[in-house]
Enzyme design. Structure first.
Site, mmCIF file in Angstrom:
data_model
loop_
_atom_site.group_PDB
_atom_site.id
_atom_site.type_symbol
_atom_site.label_atom_id
_atom_site.label_comp_id
_atom_site.label_asym_id
_atom_site.label_seq_id
_atom_site.Cartn_x
_atom_site.Cartn_y
_atom_site.Cartn_z
ATOM 1 N N GLU A 115 43.799 36.828 27.928
ATOM 2 C CA GLU A 115 43.811 37.959 28.860
ATOM 3 C C GLU A 115 45.266 38.297 29.224
ATOM 4 O O GLU A 115 46.161 37.455 29.105
ATOM 5 C CB GLU A 115 42.974 37.538 30.084
ATOM 6 C CG GLU A 115 42.807 38.525 31.193
ATOM 7 C CD GLU A 115 42.200 39.864 30.835
ATOM 8 O OE1 GLU A 115 42.791 40.570 29.990
ATOM 9 O OE2 GLU A 115 41.204 40.260 31.461
ATOM 10 N N ASP A 116 45.482 39.536 29.673
ATOM 11 C CA ASP A 116 46.832 39.923 30.087
ATOM 12 C C ASP A 116 47.172 39.419 31.483
ATOM 13 O O ASP A 116 48.245 38.878 31.713
ATOM 14 C CB ASP A 116 47.017 41.459 30.014
ATOM 15 C CG ASP A 116 45.919 42.232 30.741
ATOM 16 O OD1 ASP A 116 44.977 41.602 31.298
ATOM 17 O OD2 ASP A 116 45.996 43.471 30.764
ATOM 18 N N ASP A 149 43.627 38.605 38.177
ATOM 19 C CA ASP A 149 43.854 39.151 39.511
ATOM 20 C C ASP A 149 42.792 38.544 40.441
ATOM 21 O O ASP A 149 42.946 37.415 40.894
ATOM 22 C CB ASP A 149 43.753 40.676 39.377
ATOM 23 C CG ASP A 149 44.104 41.421 40.635
ATOM 24 O OD1 ASP A 149 45.127 41.127 41.236
ATOM 25 O OD2 ASP A 149 43.340 42.333 41.024
ATOM 26 N N LYS A 192 48.031 36.280 39.201
ATOM 27 C CA LYS A 192 48.332 36.578 40.613
ATOM 28 C C LYS A 192 47.415 35.702 41.460
ATOM 29 O O LYS A 192 46.367 36.164 41.912
ATOM 30 C CB LYS A 192 48.015 38.046 40.928
ATOM 31 C CG LYS A 192 48.935 39.083 40.335
ATOM 32 C CD LYS A 192 48.456 40.447 40.833
ATOM 33 C CE LYS A 192 49.183 41.586 40.196
ATOM 34 N NZ LYS A 192 48.572 42.897 40.518
ATOM 35 N N PHE A 221 51.964 45.472 41.500
ATOM 36 C CA PHE A 221 51.328 46.090 40.340
ATOM 37 C C PHE A 221 52.333 46.183 39.192
ATOM 38 O O PHE A 221 53.376 46.817 39.313
ATOM 39 C CB PHE A 221 50.784 47.477 40.681
ATOM 40 C CG PHE A 221 49.966 48.042 39.560
ATOM 41 C CD1 PHE A 221 48.668 47.579 39.346
ATOM 42 C CD2 PHE A 221 50.497 48.985 38.698
ATOM 43 C CE1 PHE A 221 47.915 48.067 38.282
ATOM 44 C CE2 PHE A 221 49.749 49.484 37.643
ATOM 45 C CZ PHE A 221 48.463 49.027 37.433
ATOM 46 N N ASP A 258 48.984 48.535 31.381
ATOM 47 C CA ASP A 258 49.160 49.980 31.546
ATOM 48 C C ASP A 258 49.006 50.422 32.991
ATOM 49 O O ASP A 258 48.498 49.700 33.843
ATOM 50 C CB ASP A 258 48.119 50.731 30.708
ATOM 51 C CG ASP A 258 46.724 50.665 31.339
ATOM 52 O OD1 ASP A 258 46.311 49.556 31.731
ATOM 53 O OD2 ASP A 258 46.072 51.717 31.458
HETATM 54 P P1 5GP Z 1 40.354 40.723 37.724
HETATM 55 O O1 5GP Z 1 38.936 40.808 37.234
HETATM 56 O O2 5GP Z 1 40.971 39.368 37.539
HETATM 57 O O3 5GP Z 1 40.466 41.228 39.135
HETATM 58 O O4 5GP Z 1 41.131 41.816 36.947
HETATM 59 C C1 5GP Z 1 41.812 41.664 35.796
HETATM 60 C C2 5GP Z 1 42.171 43.052 35.300
HETATM 61 O O5 5GP Z 1 42.699 43.876 36.357
HETATM 62 C C3 5GP Z 1 43.255 42.986 34.265
HETATM 63 O O6 5GP Z 1 42.750 42.778 32.973
HETATM 64 C C4 5GP Z 1 43.912 44.349 34.431
HETATM 65 O O7 5GP Z 1 43.196 45.310 33.699
HETATM 66 C C5 5GP Z 1 43.751 44.690 35.897
HETATM 67 N N1 5GP Z 1 44.964 44.391 36.668
HETATM 68 C C6 5GP Z 1 45.083 43.529 37.696
HETATM 69 N N2 5GP Z 1 46.330 43.498 38.181
HETATM 70 C C7 5GP Z 1 47.040 44.360 37.412
HETATM 71 C C8 5GP Z 1 48.428 44.744 37.399
HETATM 72 O O8 5GP Z 1 49.287 44.315 38.191
HETATM 73 N N3 5GP Z 1 48.773 45.657 36.451
HETATM 74 C C9 5GP Z 1 47.900 46.168 35.549
HETATM 75 N N4 5GP Z 1 48.360 47.054 34.668
HETATM 76 N N5 5GP Z 1 46.596 45.819 35.530
HETATM 77 C C10 5GP Z 1 46.165 44.929 36.457
#
Ligand code: 5GP
Length: 191
Positions: A103-104, A107, A135, A156, A163
């Site tokens: 995963e990138d 969050d 994070k 962010f 993106d």
């Molecule tokens: P989670 O399910 O862990 O809340 O969300 C993960 C997804 O939220 C990531 O794959 C990404 O698409 C988006 N996301 C969360 N934080 C960021 C950020 O700082 N920048 C970007 N571009 N996407 C984020």
């Protein structure tokens, strides 16, 4: 800083191209050691993880396989329900396989915790999570992320696959987008 100068839409560069390169090499070596003697399946979560995935795999010296999954986050409703819709499913069965999900960024943790659950239900032998960025302050569910390249503050970020409205994925570094570019605060997780 490399071929591309700092993009004017950024507040700052958080992680340089060189720092990413070193972290990816180290991560590849670590995974190679941990999975010695096995043939894991690496799953790329489209689209944000593409750059990290392709760079990481070139540092992994194992007889590995790849697969791809695209998910929809349902905007803000995901944040409350934790339900993630699979837009593109895997091409291959994971039954009995050692799986690494790439995963990138993690969050809230809702996306990866859902994907992990699905892979267990499909009979994977093991499931581990790999992320470029984490994070931890934003976590909403308990989630063990096995391999993290960088922990970052609650800002962010864009670049290196990440993106904002499909822009900035090609930046070779990770940067903080200047807040004046957010059209609506609700577009951006954490703000
Ligand atoms: P989670 O399910 O862990 O809340 O969300 C993960 C997804 O939220 C990531 O794959 C990404 O698409 C988006 N996301 C969360 N934080 C960021 C950020 O700082 N920048 C970007 N571009 N996407 C984020």
């Amino acid at each position: 800083m490399g071929a591309i100068e700092r993009h004017e839409d950024l507040d700052k560069v958080l992680i340089s191209q060189q720092e990413i390169k070193e972290a990816v090499v180290n991560m590849g070596q670590r995974i190679t050691r941990d999975y010695a003697g096995r043939s894991p399946v690496f799953i790329c979560i489209l689209k944000g993880a593409v750059m990290f995935f392709t760079d990481l795999l070139r540092q992994v010296a194992l007889p590995l396989m790849t697969d791809f999954m695209a998910i929809s986050s349902y905007g803000n409703s995901t944040k409350t329900s934790g339900v993630v819709r699979i837009l593109k499913d895997l091409d291959h069965d994971v039954l009995g396989k050692d799986v690494l999900v790439v995963e990138d960024i993690v969050d809230s943790g809702l996306t990866l915790s859902y994907i992990k659950k699905v892979l267990w239900e499909r009979g994977a032998r093991s499931v581990r999570l790999v992320t470029l960025l984490d994070k931890p302050q934003r976590r909403r569910v308990e989630l063990e992320v096995d391999y993290v390249c960088f922990q970052i503050p609650n800002e962010f970020v864009v670049g290196y696959g990440l993106d904002y409205k499909e822009h900035y994925r090609n930046l070779p570094y990770v940067g903080v987008l200047h807040p004046r570019f957010y059209q609506e605060e609700s577009d951006v997780p954490g703000l």
